[in-house]
Design an enzyme around this catalytic site. Structure first.
Site, PDB file in Angstrom:
ATOM      1  N   ARG A  78       0.861  -1.186   0.000  1.00  0.00           N
ATOM      2  CA  ARG A  78       0.000   0.000   0.000  1.00  0.00           C
ATOM      3  C   ARG A  78       0.898   1.236   0.000  1.00  0.00           C
ATOM      4  O   ARG A  78       1.687   1.427   0.923  1.00  0.00           O
ATOM      5  CB  ARG A  78      -0.900  -0.006   1.237  1.00  0.00           C
ATOM      6  CG  ARG A  78      -1.734   1.250   1.419  1.00  0.00           C
ATOM      7  CD  ARG A  78      -2.690   1.117   2.609  1.00  0.00           C
ATOM      8  NE  ARG A  78      -3.449   2.339   2.823  1.00  0.00           N
ATOM      9  CZ  ARG A  78      -3.189   3.240   3.778  1.00  0.00           C
ATOM     10  NH1 ARG A  78      -2.201   3.062   4.623  1.00  0.00           N
ATOM     11  NH2 ARG A  78      -3.920   4.323   3.883  1.00  0.00           N
ATOM     12  N   HIS A 121      -2.586  10.976   0.711  1.00  0.00           N
ATOM     13  CA  HIS A 121      -2.081  10.732   2.060  1.00  0.00           C
ATOM     14  C   HIS A 121      -1.436  12.031   2.538  1.00  0.00           C
ATOM     15  O   HIS A 121      -0.237  12.094   2.811  1.00  0.00           O
ATOM     16  CB  HIS A 121      -1.105   9.555   2.056  1.00  0.00           C
ATOM     17  CG  HIS A 121      -0.905   8.909   3.405  1.00  0.00           C
ATOM     18  ND1 HIS A 121      -1.121   7.565   3.626  1.00  0.00           N
ATOM     19  CD2 HIS A 121      -0.503   9.419   4.595  1.00  0.00           C
ATOM     20  CE1 HIS A 121      -0.854   7.278   4.903  1.00  0.00           C
ATOM     21  NE2 HIS A 121      -0.476   8.392   5.510  1.00  0.00           N
ATOM     22  N   GLU A 166      -7.299   8.607   6.050  1.00  0.00           N
ATOM     23  CA  GLU A 166      -7.601   9.284   7.307  1.00  0.00           C
ATOM     24  C   GLU A 166      -7.998  10.752   7.154  1.00  0.00           C
ATOM     25  O   GLU A 166      -7.272  11.654   7.597  1.00  0.00           O
ATOM     26  CB  GLU A 166      -6.396   9.181   8.252  1.00  0.00           C
ATOM     27  CG  GLU A 166      -5.935   7.766   8.513  1.00  0.00           C
ATOM     28  CD  GLU A 166      -4.879   7.681   9.632  1.00  0.00           C
ATOM     29  OE1 GLU A 166      -4.382   8.725  10.069  1.00  0.00           O
ATOM     30  OE2 GLU A 166      -4.584   6.565  10.077  1.00  0.00           O
ATOM     31  N   ASN A 295      -7.657   1.856   9.703  1.00  0.00           N
ATOM     32  CA  ASN A 295      -6.388   2.083  10.387  1.00  0.00           C
ATOM     33  C   ASN A 295      -6.660   2.077  11.879  1.00  0.00           C
ATOM     34  O   ASN A 295      -7.511   2.818  12.371  1.00  0.00           O
ATOM     35  CB  ASN A 295      -5.782   3.436   9.993  1.00  0.00           C
ATOM     36  CG  ASN A 295      -5.273   3.449   8.555  1.00  0.00           C
ATOM     37  OD1 ASN A 295      -5.382   2.441   7.847  1.00  0.00           O
ATOM     38  ND2 ASN A 295      -4.717   4.559   8.141  1.00  0.00           N
ATOM     39  N   TYR A 297      -4.672   1.858  15.781  1.00  0.00           N
ATOM     40  CA  TYR A 297      -3.454   1.827  16.575  1.00  0.00           C
ATOM     41  C   TYR A 297      -3.703   1.675  18.071  1.00  0.00           C
ATOM     42  O   TYR A 297      -2.885   1.099  18.782  1.00  0.00           O
ATOM     43  CB  TYR A 297      -2.653   3.119  16.356  1.00  0.00           C
ATOM     44  CG  TYR A 297      -2.019   3.203  14.991  1.00  0.00           C
ATOM     45  CD1 TYR A 297      -0.784   2.624  14.745  1.00  0.00           C
ATOM     46  CD2 TYR A 297      -2.671   3.841  13.931  1.00  0.00           C
ATOM     47  CE1 TYR A 297      -0.193   2.680  13.493  1.00  0.00           C
ATOM     48  CE2 TYR A 297      -2.095   3.901  12.669  1.00  0.00           C
ATOM     49  CZ  TYR A 297      -0.854   3.312  12.451  1.00  0.00           C
ATOM     50  OH  TYR A 297      -0.291   3.367  11.214  1.00  0.00           O
ATOM     51  N   GLU A 376      -3.766  -0.117   8.039  1.00  0.00           N
ATOM     52  CA  GLU A 376      -2.611   0.254   8.869  1.00  0.00           C
ATOM     53  C   GLU A 376      -2.789  -0.292  10.273  1.00  0.00           C
ATOM     54  O   GLU A 376      -3.857  -0.172  10.874  1.00  0.00           O
ATOM     55  CB  GLU A 376      -2.442   1.779   9.009  1.00  0.00           C
ATOM     56  CG  GLU A 376      -1.806   2.458   7.835  1.00  0.00           C
ATOM     57  CD  GLU A 376      -1.665   3.969   8.031  1.00  0.00           C
ATOM     58  OE1 GLU A 376      -1.487   4.415   9.189  1.00  0.00           O
ATOM     59  OE2 GLU A 376      -1.749   4.688   7.035  1.00  0.00           O
TER      60      GLU A 376
HETATM   61  C1  PNW Z   1      -1.354   7.412  10.663  1.00  0.00           C
HETATM   62  N1  PNW Z   1      -3.414  10.882  15.771  1.00  0.00           N
HETATM   63  O1  PNW Z   1      -1.235   8.650  11.248  1.00  0.00           O
HETATM   64  C2  PNW Z   1      -0.925   7.663   9.217  1.00  0.00           C
HETATM   65  O2  PNW Z   1      -1.789   7.165   8.242  1.00  0.00           O
HETATM   66  C3  PNW Z   1       0.501   7.359   8.944  1.00  0.00           C
HETATM   67  O3  PNW Z   1       0.945   8.168   7.898  1.00  0.00           O
HETATM   68  C4  PNW Z   1       1.321   7.487  10.214  1.00  0.00           C
HETATM   69  O4  PNW Z   1       2.681   7.383   9.993  1.00  0.00           O
HETATM   70  C5  PNW Z   1       0.817   6.429  11.170  1.00  0.00           C
HETATM   71  O5  PNW Z   1      -0.575   6.520  11.382  1.00  0.00           O
HETATM   72  C6  PNW Z   1       1.515   6.442  12.524  1.00  0.00           C
HETATM   73  O6  PNW Z   1       1.270   7.636  13.187  1.00  0.00           O
HETATM   74  C7  PNW Z   1      -1.811   9.113  12.405  1.00  0.00           C
HETATM   75  O7  PNW Z   1      -2.783  11.746  16.378  1.00  0.00           O
HETATM   76  C8  PNW Z   1      -1.182  10.202  12.993  1.00  0.00           C
HETATM   77  O8  PNW Z   1      -4.545  10.558  16.138  1.00  0.00           O
HETATM   78  C9  PNW Z   1      -1.722  10.787  14.115  1.00  0.00           C
HETATM   79  C10 PNW Z   1      -2.885  10.289  14.632  1.00  0.00           C
HETATM   80  C11 PNW Z   1      -3.527   9.198  14.025  1.00  0.00           C
HETATM   81  C12 PNW Z   1      -2.975   8.621  12.916  1.00  0.00           C
END
Ligand code: PNW
Length: 470
Positions: A78, A121, A166, A295, A297, A376
């Site tokens: 991706r 992106h 996002e 995505n 995390y 992601e």
């Molecule tokens: C995502 N937050 O970013 C992105 O899609 C990527 O480019 C990035 O490198 C990855 O996650 C890791 O951070 C985010 O603050 C950045 O909520 C910040 C946030 C969420 C996603």
């Protein structure tokens, strides 16, 4: 030891990157400036003034990087195309820019790696920001022209197309909190940006569909698992509803149900521009798609606070990552509980991914017949290389193992999840954190630009090869 978890046939095992984060070659072959070039050059915005001028030099090293993917048994890649490479002024096509993505695509296909393309992106051409950026409705129409240009060059070889990555980040971090480019801080503009991003998505899906009905189309959203500190406490429950609404439902409701959720509209009423939504917009935004990229995390635990405490809470929230930065998140405190966290300070909550996938399937994608992919998931940790640059990244490996287990749990509960893209293939430019935070399963030595697979890469290669997580 528990039994190995076997994934369905055809499950896509991939890794992900994004143009600005890995390509470098920022001023070559006619590429124009994008908002991250400008933002990174603004003092105080990015860690130690880092920028994407060189990044991982993927622009020149793409063939080696694709060879490495094949060595790691990765079945899909991706990546995103840079709008400012394809259209330096946001409007006029630059052949040389398209040619790079054509070479990359051919390289992937020659090594049996499925290309998965993201059109946006976060790297808006600076010329379009100067003309108003995403708060301006015209940007949505410019996006359609850009999508069409990329499709005409690559549509014969690429099946998977996602419009946006996002939009929550683009709108709320870019125009609301200012923690991402272009760094503006106006709540109403953030809402305008969000609406126009989604309008651009819907228009682009319609246009791409009309060009080639066989393409697989969709977009990627970021989600957080949001829970109330005390489920008996009405203020905490309302805080969780509000943050879940702004970070998760704000985009999913218009896309799948053709309407903004009334409770969220109520939360942002004072900021809402009366002329924002034009008749027909929501029909465009809710144009059916084939895939939803997820995505994921982290999770957040939230508490409702009174107006006096709200300011202190907002400052604390800066450190809390996913979901803490939405417009309308006043009166919410993000709790720093004593839980396991990554190198970003983000809470590790794998079971949140299972719950999220089950919920998305039930509320949105299942009824719509839209397939789910995790586009992601991954983690930054403070890697310590040995003399040879090798990193025994047990924490990252465990993070990925647990989250893959969570995906498998969702599949066992009947959710159709068709692939997983680990963020990220390479250490890269982590936005406001510059090169300080490393998400890669492959280490990048920024002095030599050498790639050194970490322990997590070796492990993930076995998983991808066997379709099994032990
Ligand atoms: C995502 N937050 O970013 C992105 O899609 C990527 O480019 C990035 O490198 C990855 O996650 C890791 O951070 C985010 O603050 C950045 O909520 C910040 C946030 C969420 C996603």
């Amino acid at each position: 030891m528990s039994a190995p978890k076997t994934f369905p046939d055809g499950f896509l095992w991939g890794s992900a990157t994004a143009a600005y984060q890995v390509e470098g070659a920022a001023w070559e072959d006619g590429r124009g400036a994008c908002i991250w070039d400008t933002y990174a050059r603004t003092p105080g915005r990015v860690h130690e003034g880092h920028n994407g001028d060189v990044a991982c030099d993927h622009y020149h090293r793409y063939a080696d990087d694709v060879a490495l993917m094949q060595k790691l048994n990765l079945g899909a890649y991706r990546f995103s195309t840079s709008w400012a490479r394809v259209m330096p002024d946001g409007r006029t096509v630059n052949r040389a820019g398209l040619d790079f993505y054509s070479r990359l695509t051919d390289e992937l296909l020659s090594r049996d790696v499925v290309p998965w393309l993201t059109l946006y992106h976060w790297d808006l051409p600076q010329a379009l920001e100067d003309a108003g950026g995403w708060p301006s409705r015209d940007t949505a129409y410019r996006f359609v022209d850009y999508a069409a240009a990329v499709q005409s060059a690559l549509g014969d070889r690429i099946n998977f197309w996602t419009t946006l990555n996002e939009p929550w980040c683009s709108a709320f971090l870019g125009y609301g909190s200012g923690r991402h480019a272009p760094g503006r801080t106006d709540g109403a503009d953030a809402l305008r940006a969000a609406h126009h991003l989604m309008l651009g998505h819907g228009l682009a899906v319609q246009d791409l569909r009309s060009r080639d009905s066989s393409l697989t189309l969709g977009l990627t959203l970021n989600f957080a698992d949001v829970t109330p500190a005390d489920p008996q406490e009405p203020g905490d429950l309302d805080a969780a509803r509000r943050i879940d609404g702004l970070s998760n439902r704000y985009f999913a409701e218009p896309l799948f149900h053709g309407a903004y959720a009334p409770d969220i509209l109520e939360d942002v009423r004072e900021l809402w521009p009366a002329d924002l939504v034009v008749d027909g917009d929501l029909e465009v935004i809710s144009t059916p798609t084939d895939v939803l990229g997820v995505n994921y995390y982290s999770g957040n635990t939230v508490r409702g606070v009174g107006p006096d405490e709200a300011h202190a809470a907002a400052d604390q929230a800066r450190a809390d990552g996913p979901a803490s930065d939405s417009v309308g998140s006043e009166h919410v405190e993000f709790l720093a509980l004593d839980v396991e966290r990554t190198g970003m300070g983000w809470e590790v909550r794998p079971q949140g991914l299972t719950q999220l996938l089950v919920r998305l399937d039930r509320d949105y994608t299942g009824p719509a017949g839209t397939a789910l992919y995790v586009t992601e998931n991954g983690a930054a940790y403070d890697d310590v290389p040995d003399q040879d640059g090798f990193v025994q990244d047990d924490e990252r490996l465990r993070y990925v193992r647990e989250h893959l287990g969570a995906v498998h749990d969702a599949i066992e509960q009947g959710v159709e999840v068709k692939g997983y893209f680990l963020w990220s293939l390479l250490d890269n430019f982590e936005w406001a954190f510059g090169y300080d935070k490393r998400f890669g399963i492959v280490r990048v030595d920024y002095d030599t630009l050498q790639r050194i697979p970490k322990a997590s890469a070796r492990w993930y290669a076995e998983v991808a090869g066997s379709h099994q997580v032990e």
